[in-house]
Each structure stands twice: as structure tokens, then as C-alpha cells.
Scaffold this active site. Structure first.
Site, mmCIF file in Angstrom:
data_model
loop_
_atom_site.group_PDB
_atom_site.id
_atom_site.type_symbol
_atom_site.label_atom_id
_atom_site.label_comp_id
_atom_site.label_asym_id
_atom_site.label_seq_id
_atom_site.Cartn_x
_atom_site.Cartn_y
_atom_site.Cartn_z
ATOM 1 N N LYS A 12 0.820 -1.224 0.000
ATOM 2 C CA LYS A 12 0.000 0.000 0.000
ATOM 3 C C LYS A 12 0.849 1.266 0.000
ATOM 4 C CE LYS A 12 -0.865 0.541 4.975
ATOM 5 N NZ LYS A 12 -1.902 0.731 5.999
ATOM 6 N N ASP A 13 2.167 1.143 0.268
ATOM 7 C CA ASP A 13 3.051 2.308 0.209
ATOM 8 C C ASP A 13 3.431 2.677 -1.219
ATOM 9 O OD1 ASP A 13 3.072 2.408 2.952
ATOM 10 O OD2 ASP A 13 5.087 1.582 3.185
ATOM 11 N N ARG A 40 -7.939 7.761 5.656
ATOM 12 C CA ARG A 40 -9.007 6.804 5.341
ATOM 13 C C ARG A 40 -9.688 6.325 6.617
ATOM 14 N NH1 ARG A 40 -8.851 1.670 6.264
ATOM 15 N NH2 ARG A 40 -6.607 1.791 6.637
ATOM 16 N N ARG A 41 -8.895 6.015 7.647
ATOM 17 C CA ARG A 41 -9.481 5.568 8.911
ATOM 18 C C ARG A 41 -10.198 6.716 9.619
ATOM 19 N NH1 ARG A 41 -3.917 3.117 10.101
ATOM 20 N NH2 ARG A 41 -3.996 1.062 9.114
ATOM 21 N N ARG A 61 1.522 9.585 14.464
ATOM 22 C CA ARG A 61 2.563 8.931 13.675
ATOM 23 C C ARG A 61 3.437 8.115 14.597
ATOM 24 N NH1 ARG A 61 6.439 10.829 9.271
ATOM 25 N NH2 ARG A 61 6.755 8.592 9.477
ATOM 26 N N ARG A 119 2.916 3.796 18.792
ATOM 27 C CA ARG A 119 1.457 3.958 18.769
ATOM 28 C C ARG A 119 0.790 3.185 19.901
ATOM 29 N NH1 ARG A 119 -0.345 4.570 12.436
ATOM 30 N NH2 ARG A 119 1.585 5.521 11.710
ATOM 31 N N CYS A 135 -3.564 12.513 -1.912
ATOM 32 C CA CYS A 135 -3.313 12.089 -0.537
ATOM 33 C C CYS A 135 -4.413 12.490 0.433
ATOM 34 C CB CYS A 135 -1.983 12.657 -0.062
ATOM 35 S SG CYS A 135 -0.586 12.171 -1.083
#
Length: 322
Positions: free
Chosen positions: A79-80, A127-128, A145, A151, A240
Site C-alpha cells: 500500500k506504500d 481513510r481511517r 505517527r 502507537r 493524498c
């Protein structure tokens, strides 16, 4: 003795773990020894929000090393990767995909539905953020981040300042940290990013011996699913700041295997949420993705995508799996 193949990887714990797993799998399948070569990317040197870092921020240094010949192949979180092809390089294998769902890690073992109004939830993906807003649960969603441990510490550490975080389940699985997951989020609630949970094994297109060797790692169903999802993304020409989600599943149909693709375009505040699905055969994976994207555009997805951040074809950047 055969010289070890040089596998380029980012230096984070997750990148090293997934690259190590690919190295072991290739050696087991072919007998060729593999050594890991750490490559520092621009994304690793910045603390800026992922969606502001630019396209390919976690992969460009790896691709430069490939082109220069200082490494033989690289492993990316799929996905990157920008959707535009990289000249002279080839995705030689898509190994079996991890569970692509997002995962909730919450204090007190709570599920998403059990979080009280006003609970603070951290995540690094627009997206989340958009989909959490769209659920209407009155959560306070905070962009964050950092690597997986950073996290998790925001929820589970002694200085925890959040009620929950949402991360990719695949990253936790590869790090052996699934014990912290309080809920794997149903795609009906939280549709994953295109290619989430998948890896891309990339080498130079003119290194035909290595191209052939790496096919031992390729998993056709995973490649077909990712092809459909990324074709939708490329056709939408998403930037983005416009959250796009897609998830393709393969299942046995009456006439053989079928792909069931779901796609969504959601405004960052969650007030506009366009979702559609489409089915077809694995051989038509790319066409399924393109057709579903066209249907989303017909419904007005372009009015969501066309505001800020629309940067042209092949430029979507979802950020690290972490």
C-alpha cells in the site's frame, strides 16, 4: 559458494520483520542465502503527518538503491507504492496476503461500539479518520505517527494519553503482537486501504534470473486481489487528502473463482460516504477495479477527490503499514 542476495529494507521493526520473513521463505524455497541491507527513506527521517510527506516517501530510497545496483531486491508494504509503474523495476512476487483488516487497541479491552462518546482514538490514516467520523460515534479522532510500539504506548504505556488506536492488523501479526488487539474491525465498518496486508517483492526487470527465482514466492489469489484494488485507486486518480478504501476477496463461484471487490470514497469529515461493489473473474481483476472506480465517479466521487490534494494519476500515498 553462492553470494547472498541483498534484500533492501527499511530499518523499522516491522520492515525488518517482514523482510526477514521473506528472506527465510526465499531461502527455504530456492536454497539461495539472503542478507538484509538497511536503507533509510525520507519517511523514516520525518515526523510530519504521513499524508503530507508526498508520494512514495517510504519507497523511493529503496527503488534508488535497486536502480543503482546496491541491493538486488526490495520488500515493500504494497500500500506504500504509488500506482504508477517504476521504470526498469518489476513486482516479481506478491506473497500470501496477511489479514487486511484494521485493528482496534483500546484501554480496558473495549470494542469500538463500547467506546464512550468523546473517547480519543488515534490513527495515522485519513481513510481511517474519515470512516471513524462516518460511523457517527462521536469519537475524538487524533492523527498520530510513529512505529507500532510508539502507537501502542499511546494506549497501553505508562504515559498513555489516548483511549484507543487503530492500526493495520497485518503489522501486528508480523510482529507477533496480536495479543493487544481488542477488536479486528469488520470491513463493513472500516474498509481497508487498497493492498493493505500485502507485500510487494520488487527487483530490476532486466535481472531475469532473479525475476524467475522470486516467482517461487508469488501467490496468485493475493496478486489478483491487489490488482483489482489498485486498479480502482489508479482510475480514481486519488490524491493524498482524499480517503479511498478498497477490499477484494476471492471466493468460489458457480463457474469457478470470482473476485468480489468493494470500494469507497469518503470525505475526511465523514459526511459523504460513497460505497459500491462489483464481481468478476480473477483474470479480469484490473478491469473490475477500473469499472468500479468509474461507477464511483458517476456517483460524484470526483467532487470529493477534486478538492484539495488531487495530484493526478498514480500518486496515492497511504503511508506505512505501521
Amino acid at each position: 559458494m553462492t553470494a547472498p542476495l541483498r534484500l533492501g529494507t527499511r530499518g523499522s521493526a516491522l520492515a525488518m520483520a517482514q523482510s526477514g520473513q521473506i528472506a527465510e521463505a526465499l531461502t527455504a524455497a530456492t536454497g539461495r542465502p539472503v542478507e538484509l541491507v538497511e536503507v533509510v527513506t525520507a519517511g523514516d527521517r520525518s515526523n510530519a503527518p504521513v499524508h503530507r510527506l508526498g508520494v512514495g516517501v517510504f519507497v523511493s530510497a529503496l527503488r534508488d538503491a535497486l536502480t543503482a545496483g546496491t541491493i538486488d531486491f526490495a520488500v515493500h508494504s504494497y500500500k506504500d507504492l504509488p500506482t504508477a509503474a517504476a521504470g526498469g523495476l518489476h513486482i516479481a512476487a506478491v506473497p500470501p496476503r496477511q489479514d487486511p483488516r484494521d485493528a482496534l487497541i483500546a484501554r480496558g479491552g473495549r470494542t469500538l461500539a463500547e467506546l464512550p462518546p468523546g473517547a480519543t482514538v488515534g490513527t495515522g490514516a485519513l481513510r481511517r479518520i474519515a470512516q471513524l467520523h462516518a460511523l457517527g460515534l462521536q469519537l475524538e479522532v487524533t492523527p498520530i505517527r510513529g512505529n507500532v510500539d510508539t502507537r501502542l504506548a499511546r494506549v497501553l504505556g505508562p504515559d498513555a494519553d489516548l483511549d484507543a488506536v487503530v492500526v493495520a492488523r497485518a503489522g501486528l501479526a508480523r510482529l507477533g503482537r496480536l495479543d493487544v488487539v481488542t477488536e479486528a474491525l469488520d470491513p463493513m465498518l472500516m474498509l481497508p486501504a487498497p493492498a493493505q496486508g500485502a507485500l510487494a517483492v520488487e527487483c530490476r526487470v532486466d535481472d531475469q534470473d532473479l525475476v524467475e527465482l522470486l516467482t517461487a514466492l508469488d501467490h496468485a489469489p493475493s496478486r489478483a486481489a491487489v490488482t483489482a484494488e489498485r486498479a480502482l485507486l489508479a482510475t480514481l486518480e486519488a490524491g493524498c487528502s482524499a480517503p479511498v478504501a478498497a477490499y477484494a476477496e476471492l471466493a468460489e463461484g458457480d463457474d469457478g473463482d470470482e473476485i468480489y471487490l468493494r470500494g469507497a470514497v469518503i470525505s475526511p469529515d465523514g459526511t459523504r460516504d460513497l460505497r459500491l461493489s462489483r464481481t468478476g473473474t480473477p483474470a479480469d481483476a484490473a478491469e473490475i477495479g477500473k469499472a468500479l472506480a468509474a461507477e464511483l465517479l458517476d456517483l460524484g466521487a470526483d467532487s470529493i477527490l477534486g478538492h484539495e490534494g488531487h495530484t493526478g494519476p498514480g500518486t496515492q500515498q497511504f503511508g506505512s503499514t505501521e
